[in-house]
Design an enzyme around this catalytic site. Sequence first.
Site, PDB file in Angstrom:
ATOM      1  N   ASP B  56       0.639  -1.133  -0.077  1.00  0.00           N
ATOM      2  CA  ASP B  56       0.085  -0.152   0.135  1.00  0.00           C
ATOM      3  C   ASP B  56       0.916   1.336   0.002  1.00  0.00           C
ATOM      4  O   ASP B  56       2.010   1.251   0.422  1.00  0.00           O
ATOM      5  CB  ASP B  56      -0.973   0.077   1.452  1.00  0.00           C
ATOM      6  CG  ASP B  56      -1.906  -0.819   0.971  1.00  0.00           C
ATOM      7  OD1 ASP B  56      -2.564  -1.125  -0.067  1.00  0.00           O
ATOM      8  OD2 ASP B  56      -2.668  -1.529   2.216  1.00  0.00           O
ATOM      9  N   TYR B 114       7.124  -9.810   7.713  1.00  0.00           N
ATOM     10  CA  TYR B 114       6.793  -8.163   7.667  1.00  0.00           C
ATOM     11  C   TYR B 114       7.197  -7.746   9.030  1.00  0.00           C
ATOM     12  O   TYR B 114       7.147  -8.529  10.019  1.00  0.00           O
ATOM     13  CB  TYR B 114       5.337  -7.904   7.563  1.00  0.00           C
ATOM     14  CG  TYR B 114       4.863  -7.941   6.128  1.00  0.00           C
ATOM     15  CD1 TYR B 114       4.919  -6.833   5.504  1.00  0.00           C
ATOM     16  CD2 TYR B 114       4.295  -9.056   5.645  1.00  0.00           C
ATOM     17  CE1 TYR B 114       4.369  -6.518   4.091  1.00  0.00           C
ATOM     18  CE2 TYR B 114       3.925  -9.006   4.100  1.00  0.00           C
ATOM     19  CZ  TYR B 114       3.902  -7.610   3.435  1.00  0.00           C
ATOM     20  OH  TYR B 114       3.440  -7.476   2.217  1.00  0.00           O
TER      21      TYR B 114
END
Lengths: 252, 252
Positions: B56, B114
């Site tokens: 994003d 992540y």
Amino acid sequence: MTDYLLTLRFDGRNFCGYQIQNTPNGEKRTVGGVLKKALISVFGSVEKLSGCSRTDSGVHATAYRVSFSADKTLPDDTVIRALNANLPDDVAVFECRTVSPDFHARYSVASKKYEYRIYTSPVRDPFKNGLFLHYPQKIDAEMLNASCRDFCGTHDFSSFMASGSKIKDTVRTVYDASFYSPCENEYVFSVTANGFLYNMVRIMVGTLLEIQSGKLPVGCIPSIIEKKDRSFAGFTAPPDGLYLFEVRYDKY
Amino acid sequence: MTDYLLTLRFDGRNFCGYQIQNTPNGEKRTVGGVLKKALISVFGSVEKLSGCSRTDSGVHATAYRVSFSADKTLPDDTVIRALNANLPDDVAVFECRTVSPDFHARYSVASKKYEYRIYTSPVRDPFKNGLFLHYPQKIDAEMLNASCRDFCGTHDFSSFMASGSKIKDTVRTVYDASFYSPCENEYVFSVTANGFLYNMVRIMVGTLLEIQSGKLPVGCIPSIIEKKDRSFAGFTAPPDGLYLFEVRYDKY
């Protein structure tokens, strides 16, 4: 009137330094400029607004100091919170205290400490862009640290001052200077003095890097100091890696 | 044709994510967009350009992966140097290798890791702006780390997927999840899985922070997973602190 001392951090990448600058094309974006606007929002008006030093475009600060007077007396925490609500993201106030009326953020300085950060990984790092000098060569921190000792003491640092400076008293006392590696591929030059000439830290760094690269001989610093001539020192390292790290005062 | 795999780092603050996006108002600034331009400068043309995942706006990467084919065969170091000379400062390629023709940066993924970075100092830090979530509250890392264990294993993670996602297979295997403090006032949530649903890491972080604040009870994660309903999980943490940290492949 109440006299205040603020401590602030700023990411200098998008500032034209601390000092407020008005040009025919309008006011430049400076730390002093955005701070003055925030102070007026919080205090209505302020007097005797003074930063602890001029800093160049692109230079950062982890603990810059600013003093000012205002006719409102507000709790320290309120000042911090209210100013940060009125400041842009790249500058923040993290300490506030009241000081005596004769205190001055610049003239009362006992010592300042600067850090210059360098990284040497072969490929540039997007997260260090503008925050470190990228110098993709081997660095011998031990050798440069030994060279740093030659900066220490009270000397005429004319050779380490940008040519064209108008300052007459070019004698400064360097209390400490060191060069070390905090982690792999990163290096820090740290220097503490009672004051600094224009571009002094950046010319010290350029000189150390020219000793590293062999352009200047190991042990050259005392003779460069002796010359009192800018042309004998190394290049002026870019502002990217430079941080005003700490400012000390003997009394507040 | 030669098939290449690149590893890159990017500071996502000024990118609208990885995926190339053409809008009626022109192309948005994306990592894929600037990379494609650089690849064309270096290789003339490329085919099968694929990123390892969509990311994003505002999300960062310390090791994003991209695969592509080109009819030029260049040494790895040359590719790295030439691409970096053609890329903007906020993205850099630091690894290049050739891969087999059936390799695909996204479909060949074995696992992804992540990291989500949080800092808790009372005052915001200009140097962490957009790179960390500022959460000026106490965090009990040990308690949250214990909660993280409930994410591990093979589960239907529908509750941790942005509502409106069209993906049908919502089962993923989380290999590891932990919450720790690397230094004072800083916290990292680290999670490794065979794949992630849309906003999954950010909803995991929001859920952990609601456990921290008491809005959700300690031990709630298994029952939230069981509900398969987004509305039972916590808020979606902002992109600021999120980094695609590592991508593993079983074979190249």
